[in-house]
Design a protein around this motif. Structure first.
Motif, mmCIF file in Angstrom:
data_model
loop_
_atom_site.group_PDB
_atom_site.id
_atom_site.type_symbol
_atom_site.label_atom_id
_atom_site.label_comp_id
_atom_site.label_asym_id
_atom_site.label_seq_id
_atom_site.Cartn_x
_atom_site.Cartn_y
_atom_site.Cartn_z
ATOM 1 N N ALA A 81 0.839 -1.204 0.000
ATOM 2 C CA ALA A 81 0.000 0.000 0.000
ATOM 3 C C ALA A 81 0.874 1.253 0.000
ATOM 4 O O ALA A 81 0.655 2.198 -0.777
ATOM 5 N N ALA A 82 1.890 1.259 0.859
ATOM 6 C CA ALA A 82 2.745 2.453 0.969
ATOM 7 C C ALA A 82 3.477 2.712 -0.351
ATOM 8 O O ALA A 82 3.615 3.862 -0.789
ATOM 9 N N ARG A 83 3.933 1.637 -0.983
ATOM 10 C CA ARG A 83 4.680 1.829 -2.240
ATOM 11 C C ARG A 83 3.761 2.324 -3.355
ATOM 12 O O ARG A 83 4.149 3.172 -4.153
ATOM 13 N N ILE A 84 2.549 1.818 -3.427
ATOM 14 C CA ILE A 84 1.639 2.280 -4.490
ATOM 15 C C ILE A 84 1.239 3.734 -4.245
ATOM 16 O O ILE A 84 1.204 4.549 -5.168
ATOM 17 N N SER A 85 0.939 4.058 -2.991
ATOM 18 C CA SER A 85 0.427 5.416 -2.763
ATOM 19 C C SER A 85 1.509 6.473 -2.998
ATOM 20 O O SER A 85 1.202 7.644 -3.186
ATOM 21 N N ALA A 86 2.778 6.037 -3.009
ATOM 22 C CA ALA A 86 3.866 7.007 -3.265
ATOM 23 C C ALA A 86 4.129 7.197 -4.760
ATOM 24 O O ALA A 86 4.951 8.032 -5.143
ATOM 25 N N ILE A 87 3.464 6.437 -5.615
ATOM 26 C CA ILE A 87 3.738 6.538 -7.059
ATOM 27 C C ILE A 87 3.121 7.824 -7.617
ATOM 28 O O ILE A 87 1.914 8.071 -7.418
ATOM 29 N N PRO A 88 3.900 8.651 -8.297
ATOM 30 C CA PRO A 88 3.348 9.894 -8.835
ATOM 31 C C PRO A 88 2.168 9.599 -9.757
ATOM 32 O O PRO A 88 2.215 8.671 -10.564
ATOM 33 N N GLY A 89 1.097 10.363 -9.599
ATOM 34 C CA GLY A 89 -0.084 10.175 -10.448
ATOM 35 C C GLY A 89 -1.174 9.349 -9.779
ATOM 36 O O GLY A 89 -2.342 9.431 -10.160
ATOM 37 N N ILE A 90 -0.819 8.552 -8.771
ATOM 38 C CA ILE A 90 -1.856 7.760 -8.088
ATOM 39 C C ILE A 90 -2.516 8.658 -7.036
ATOM 40 O O ILE A 90 -1.891 9.046 -6.048
ATOM 41 N N ARG A 91 -3.779 8.971 -7.281
ATOM 42 C CA ARG A 91 -4.479 9.909 -6.393
ATOM 43 C C ARG A 91 -5.360 9.186 -5.377
ATOM 44 O O ARG A 91 -5.708 9.755 -4.356
ATOM 45 N N ARG A 92 -5.760 7.970 -5.680
ATOM 46 C CA ARG A 92 -6.586 7.270 -4.689
ATOM 47 C C ARG A 92 -6.215 5.793 -4.626
ATOM 48 O O ARG A 92 -6.151 5.113 -5.635
ATOM 49 N N LEU A 93 -5.963 5.351 -3.395
ATOM 50 C CA LEU A 93 -5.692 3.932 -3.172
ATOM 51 C C LEU A 93 -6.795 3.385 -2.274
ATOM 52 O O LEU A 93 -7.059 3.919 -1.193
ATOM 53 N N ALA A 94 -7.432 2.320 -2.737
ATOM 54 C CA ALA A 94 -8.558 1.728 -2.007
ATOM 55 C C ALA A 94 -8.283 0.245 -1.799
ATOM 56 O O ALA A 94 -7.392 -0.326 -2.427
ATOM 57 N N THR A 95 -9.034 -0.354 -0.897
ATOM 58 C CA THR A 95 -8.957 -1.809 -0.781
ATOM 59 C C THR A 95 -10.342 -2.374 -0.490
ATOM 60 O O THR A 95 -11.211 -1.667 0.035
ATOM 61 N N THR A 96 -10.533 -3.613 -0.868
ATOM 62 C CA THR A 96 -11.755 -4.343 -0.510
ATOM 63 C C THR A 96 -11.316 -5.499 0.362
ATOM 64 O O THR A 96 -10.438 -6.270 -0.018
ATOM 65 N N THR A 97 -11.909 -5.587 1.548
ATOM 66 C CA THR A 97 -11.446 -6.575 2.525
ATOM 67 C C THR A 97 -12.635 -7.197 3.247
ATOM 68 O O THR A 97 -13.701 -6.579 3.339
ATOM 69 N N ASN A 98 -12.426 -8.397 3.775
ATOM 70 C CA ASN A 98 -13.478 -8.953 4.643
ATOM 71 C C ASN A 98 -13.378 -8.354 6.043
ATOM 72 O O ASN A 98 -14.226 -8.622 6.889
#
Ligand code: SAM
Length: 326
Positions: A81-98
């Protein structure tokens, strides 16, 4: 600028990325016998995931949802999660979990950059929840949702699959829950998959029927927002929360498709119910492969079909949604 556009004029801003096929639940309509390992499965590493998402972000994609299986089962979930959210251009990081690990991790995951979370809750009755999911976890999942509210997630949604003669009598209880709670409940229409045909025939409820029941109770449809996904949104003046209906069998459902899917082993799937996947993993090994990755994905988009063929019981090669990321 988003350059991910298919021949039907749809642009793709959203990646649903499965990071594992493994799930610890045994939902009756998905994995009733639990996850079974088949062969040697190595899921995408955090490095491969980072290369994939940065390639897509370079083409204009800006939203990523981590799903599975159960994504939070991975030990490196927070790092991913931390690595994806630091990628330039990624404005929203979501997850679907139980939600089974949410109560103790909500703060950590929020700090890792996840801003939106969908938690699956198919019943508000403890025994029925255990029967549907194979896990007696309702209290800890509800504690997880409260922890997510305290942790300041921007969007918290509850996913509920309404099932005839199993939990559909709970519609009033779900509505009562959001009378005072600022939550959005997504009623997802049960979808047929390769392994649940008989269950589907017995328990499927059409999205129209859910909509009619809501409208009879005074809920009204909200206009569709620009760039919104396929959910039909409803509100009611006496309730704080909102309802969304995801009705894949409704007319024109695929017209607003804005999502690409990549499986946990790195196959691009152009449709949840399509046939086969397109291997990308060999292009995720080095950053230097970025151009080739981008050209490959853009080239594959021409093959995206205008609509799924679920109405004709053509469920594609997806045995169940845990293998694809629902
Ligand atoms: N394990 C996570 C979870 O429970 O949310 C993420 C994966 S799960 C496949 C994602 C969502 O798909 C869940 O809300 C689940 O209820 C839904 N789902 C699974 N199979 C389905 C089906 N056949 N029809 C409709 N929804 C389904």
């Amino acid at each position: 600028m988003n350059t991910l556009i298919d021949p039907h004029g749809r642009s793709f801003s959203y990646l649903r990325l499965s990071i594992t096929d493994v799930c610890n639940y045994r939902c009756q309509y998905c994995l009733p016998d639990g996850y079974k390992k088949s062969g040697q499965t190595q899921f995408l590493s955090a490095d491969e995931i980072e290369n994939l998402v940065s390639g897509l972000a370079g083409l204009g994609l800006w939203k990523v949802r981590l799903t599975g299986g159960e994504p939070t089962i991975r030990k490196d979930f927070t790092e991913i999660a931390a690595r994806i959210s630091a990628i330039p251009g990624i404005r929203r990081l979501a997850t679907t979990t139980n939600g089974y690990r949410l109560a103790e991790n909500a703060d950590l995951w929020r700090k890792a950059g996840i801003s939106a979370i969908n938690v699956s809750v198919d019943s508000l009755d403890q025994q029925r929840f255990a029967k549907i999911t194979g896990q007696d976890h309702l209290p800890q999942v509800l504690a997880g949702i409260r922890a997510a509210q305290r942790a300041g997630f921007e969007h918290i949604k509850v996913n509920t699959v309404l099932l005839r003669d199993i939990n559909d009598q709970e519609l009033p209880a779900f509505l009562e829950w959001i009378r005072t709670e600022d939550l959005s409940i997504r009623f997802i229409e049960l979808m047929e998959t390769g392994t649940n045909r008989e269950y589907f025939e017995r328990h499927h409820i059409r999205g129209d029927e859910i909509r009619d029941r809501l409208q009879a109770l005074g809920w009204s449809r909200l206009p569709r927002e620009e760039g919104a996904g396929p959910a039909q949104e409803f509100h009611h003046p006496d309730y704080r929360g909102r309802i969304g209906i995801i009705a894949p069998y409704s007319k024109d459902f695929c017209n607003t498709c804005n999502r690409l899917r990549v499986t946990a082993t790195g196959n691009l799937r152009l449709c949840l119910f399509g046939n086969g996947g397109h291997a990308l993993r060999h292009l995720l090994q080095h950053r230097s492969q970025r151009d080739e990755l981008q050209q490959t994905i853009a080239g594959l988009l021409v093959q995206k079909a205008p609509t799924h063929l679920l109405h004709f019981h053509q469920t594609g090669t997806t045995p169940h949604l845990a293998a694809m990321g629902g």
